[in-house]
Design a protein around this motif. Sequence first.
Motif, PDB file in Angstrom:
ATOM      1  N   LEU A  60       0.798  -1.141  -0.104  1.00  0.00           N
ATOM      2  CA  LEU A  60      -0.045  -0.028  -0.013  1.00  0.00           C
ATOM      3  C   LEU A  60       0.880   1.288  -0.023  1.00  0.00           C
ATOM      4  CD1 LEU A  60      -3.004   1.010  -0.077  1.00  0.00           C
ATOM      5  CD2 LEU A  60      -2.844   1.003   2.483  1.00  0.00           C
ATOM      6  N   ALA A  61       1.910   1.001   0.697  1.00  0.00           N
ATOM      7  CA  ALA A  61       2.689   2.460   0.710  1.00  0.00           C
ATOM      8  C   ALA A  61       3.427   2.582  -0.478  1.00  0.00           C
ATOM      9  CB  ALA A  61       3.796   2.168   1.956  1.00  0.00           C
ATOM     10  N   ALA A  62       3.866   1.755  -1.298  1.00  0.00           N
ATOM     11  CA  ALA A  62       4.493   1.506  -2.618  1.00  0.00           C
ATOM     12  C   ALA A  62       3.423   2.104  -3.830  1.00  0.00           C
ATOM     13  CB  ALA A  62       4.986   0.221  -2.800  1.00  0.00           C
ATOM     14  N   LEU A  63       2.222   1.852  -3.469  1.00  0.00           N
ATOM     15  CA  LEU A  63       1.284   2.071  -4.257  1.00  0.00           C
ATOM     16  C   LEU A  63       0.870   3.547  -4.201  1.00  0.00           C
ATOM     17  CD1 LEU A  63      -0.975   1.283  -6.447  1.00  0.00           C
ATOM     18  CD2 LEU A  63      -2.470   0.664  -4.677  1.00  0.00           C
ATOM     19  N   LYS A  72      -2.093  10.472  -9.592  1.00  0.00           N
ATOM     20  CA  LYS A  72      -3.187   9.632 -10.014  1.00  0.00           C
ATOM     21  C   LYS A  72      -3.807   9.065  -8.803  1.00  0.00           C
ATOM     22  CE  LYS A  72      -1.316   8.003 -14.618  1.00  0.00           C
ATOM     23  NZ  LYS A  72      -0.958   7.065 -15.478  1.00  0.00           N
ATOM     24  N   SER A  73      -5.103   8.257  -8.657  1.00  0.00           N
ATOM     25  CA  SER A  73      -5.410   7.670  -7.436  1.00  0.00           C
ATOM     26  C   SER A  73      -5.052   6.300  -7.509  1.00  0.00           C
ATOM     27  CB  SER A  73      -6.789   7.653  -7.758  1.00  0.00           C
ATOM     28  OG  SER A  73      -7.463   6.746  -8.757  1.00  0.00           O
ATOM     29  N   ARG A  74      -5.199   5.563  -6.343  1.00  0.00           N
ATOM     30  CA  ARG A  74      -4.809   4.098  -6.325  1.00  0.00           C
ATOM     31  C   ARG A  74      -5.607   3.309  -7.363  1.00  0.00           C
ATOM     32  NH1 ARG A  74      -5.915   3.245   0.231  1.00  0.00           N
ATOM     33  NH2 ARG A  74      -4.172   4.162   1.021  1.00  0.00           N
ATOM     34  N   SER A  75      -6.774   3.595  -7.428  1.00  0.00           N
ATOM     35  CA  SER A  75      -7.659   2.980  -8.480  1.00  0.00           C
ATOM     36  C   SER A  75      -7.078   3.133  -9.832  1.00  0.00           C
ATOM     37  CB  SER A  75      -9.142   3.162  -8.350  1.00  0.00           C
ATOM     38  OG  SER A  75      -9.452   2.894  -7.163  1.00  0.00           O
ATOM     39  N   GLU A  76      -6.692   4.153 -10.278  1.00  0.00           N
ATOM     40  CA  GLU A  76      -6.151   4.412 -11.562  1.00  0.00           C
ATOM     41  C   GLU A  76      -4.882   3.589 -11.839  1.00  0.00           C
ATOM     42  OE1 GLU A  76      -6.985   8.709 -13.248  1.00  0.00           O
ATOM     43  OE2 GLU A  76      -5.899   9.043 -11.231  1.00  0.00           O
ATOM     44  N   LEU A  77      -4.211   3.537 -10.886  1.00  0.00           N
ATOM     45  CA  LEU A  77      -2.851   2.877 -10.959  1.00  0.00           C
ATOM     46  C   LEU A  77      -3.084   1.335 -11.077  1.00  0.00           C
ATOM     47  CD1 LEU A  77      -0.288   4.470  -8.621  1.00  0.00           C
ATOM     48  CD2 LEU A  77      -0.423   4.488 -11.171  1.00  0.00           C
ATOM     49  N   ILE A  78      -4.015   0.831 -10.118  1.00  0.00           N
ATOM     50  CA  ILE A  78      -4.359  -0.637 -10.158  1.00  0.00           C
ATOM     51  C   ILE A  78      -5.052  -1.085 -11.651  1.00  0.00           C
ATOM     52  CG2 ILE A  78      -6.019  -2.411  -9.168  1.00  0.00           C
ATOM     53  CD1 ILE A  78      -5.405  -0.788  -6.489  1.00  0.00           C
ATOM     54  N   ARG A  79      -6.013  -0.133 -12.099  1.00  0.00           N
ATOM     55  CA  ARG A  79      -6.535  -0.418 -13.323  1.00  0.00           C
ATOM     56  C   ARG A  79      -5.633  -0.603 -14.478  1.00  0.00           C
ATOM     57  NH1 ARG A  79     -10.994   2.757 -11.109  1.00  0.00           N
ATOM     58  NH2 ARG A  79     -10.029   4.668 -12.099  1.00  0.00           N
ATOM     59  N   GLU A  80      -4.662   0.480 -14.540  1.00  0.00           N
ATOM     60  CA  GLU A  80      -3.610   0.436 -15.451  1.00  0.00           C
ATOM     61  C   GLU A  80      -2.813  -0.774 -15.409  1.00  0.00           C
ATOM     62  OE1 GLU A  80      -1.410   4.135 -15.006  1.00  0.00           O
ATOM     63  OE2 GLU A  80      -3.077   5.478 -15.634  1.00  0.00           O
ATOM     64  N   ALA A  81      -2.364  -1.201 -14.108  1.00  0.00           N
ATOM     65  CA  ALA A  81      -1.419  -2.362 -14.268  1.00  0.00           C
ATOM     66  C   ALA A  81      -2.167  -3.716 -14.492  1.00  0.00           C
ATOM     67  CB  ALA A  81      -1.514  -2.835 -12.456  1.00  0.00           C
ATOM     68  N   ILE A  82      -3.672  -3.720 -14.243  1.00  0.00           N
ATOM     69  CA  ILE A  82      -4.395  -4.725 -14.689  1.00  0.00           C
ATOM     70  C   ILE A  82      -4.357  -4.683 -16.181  1.00  0.00           C
ATOM     71  CG2 ILE A  82      -6.658  -5.747 -14.852  1.00  0.00           C
ATOM     72  CD1 ILE A  82      -6.928  -4.928 -11.850  1.00  0.00           C
ATOM     73  N   ALA A  83      -4.771  -3.558 -16.928  1.00  0.00           N
ATOM     74  CA  ALA A  83      -4.779  -3.698 -18.394  1.00  0.00           C
ATOM     75  C   ALA A  83      -3.502  -3.872 -18.942  1.00  0.00           C
ATOM     76  CB  ALA A  83      -5.174  -2.268 -18.809  1.00  0.00           C
ATOM     77  N   ALA A  84      -2.509  -3.591 -18.240  1.00  0.00           N
ATOM     78  CA  ALA A  84      -0.932  -3.735 -18.889  1.00  0.00           C
ATOM     79  C   ALA A  84      -0.908  -5.409 -18.993  1.00  0.00           C
ATOM     80  CB  ALA A  84       0.009  -3.110 -18.168  1.00  0.00           C
ATOM     81  N   TYR A  85      -1.319  -5.816 -17.762  1.00  0.00           N
ATOM     82  CA  TYR A  85      -1.173  -7.380 -17.500  1.00  0.00           C
ATOM     83  C   TYR A  85      -1.606  -8.272 -18.419  1.00  0.00           C
ATOM     84  CZ  TYR A  85      -1.178 -11.896 -15.242  1.00  0.00           C
ATOM     85  OH  TYR A  85      -0.906 -13.260 -14.989  1.00  0.00           O
ATOM     86  N   ALA A  86      -2.947  -7.734 -18.609  1.00  0.00           N
ATOM     87  CA  ALA A  86      -3.884  -8.501 -19.295  1.00  0.00           C
ATOM     88  C   ALA A  86      -3.892  -8.333 -20.916  1.00  0.00           C
ATOM     89  CB  ALA A  86      -5.537  -7.985 -19.131  1.00  0.00           C
ATOM     90  N   ALA A  87      -2.970  -7.455 -21.465  1.00  0.00           N
ATOM     91  CA  ALA A  87      -2.621  -7.106 -22.725  1.00  0.00           C
ATOM     92  C   ALA A  87      -1.795  -8.210 -23.487  1.00  0.00           C
ATOM     93  CB  ALA A  87      -1.875  -5.826 -23.075  1.00  0.00           C
TER      94      ALA A  87
END
Length: 87
Positions: A60-63, A72-87
């Motif tokens: 959480l601290a790193a995020l 950015k918000s936590r949610s934005e970063l998490i969504r971006e990470a999921i999109a990059a992973y799923a691509a």
Amino acid sequence: MSDGETIGGVPVTEQQLAAWAAEAEVGYDIDVLKRRGRGRPGRGAEPAQVVALRLTSEELAALDARAAREHKSRSELIREAIAAYAA
């Protein structure tokens, strides 16, 4: 009303109930009722699903640190990470 019903601490009177009933009988403009009011904006045509995620304090601290750096918000970063992973 005899049972002491309130809305926001204000007693609801028989006159108010009669006025609401008369308003309802006339009908409502559905388009006006469907307009979004306050709250978070939608992310698409369908309602978004809320997903709980458990993170360690270090994760959480790193995020949060990265979110601050990128403005950015936590949610934005998490969504971006999921999109990059799923691509």
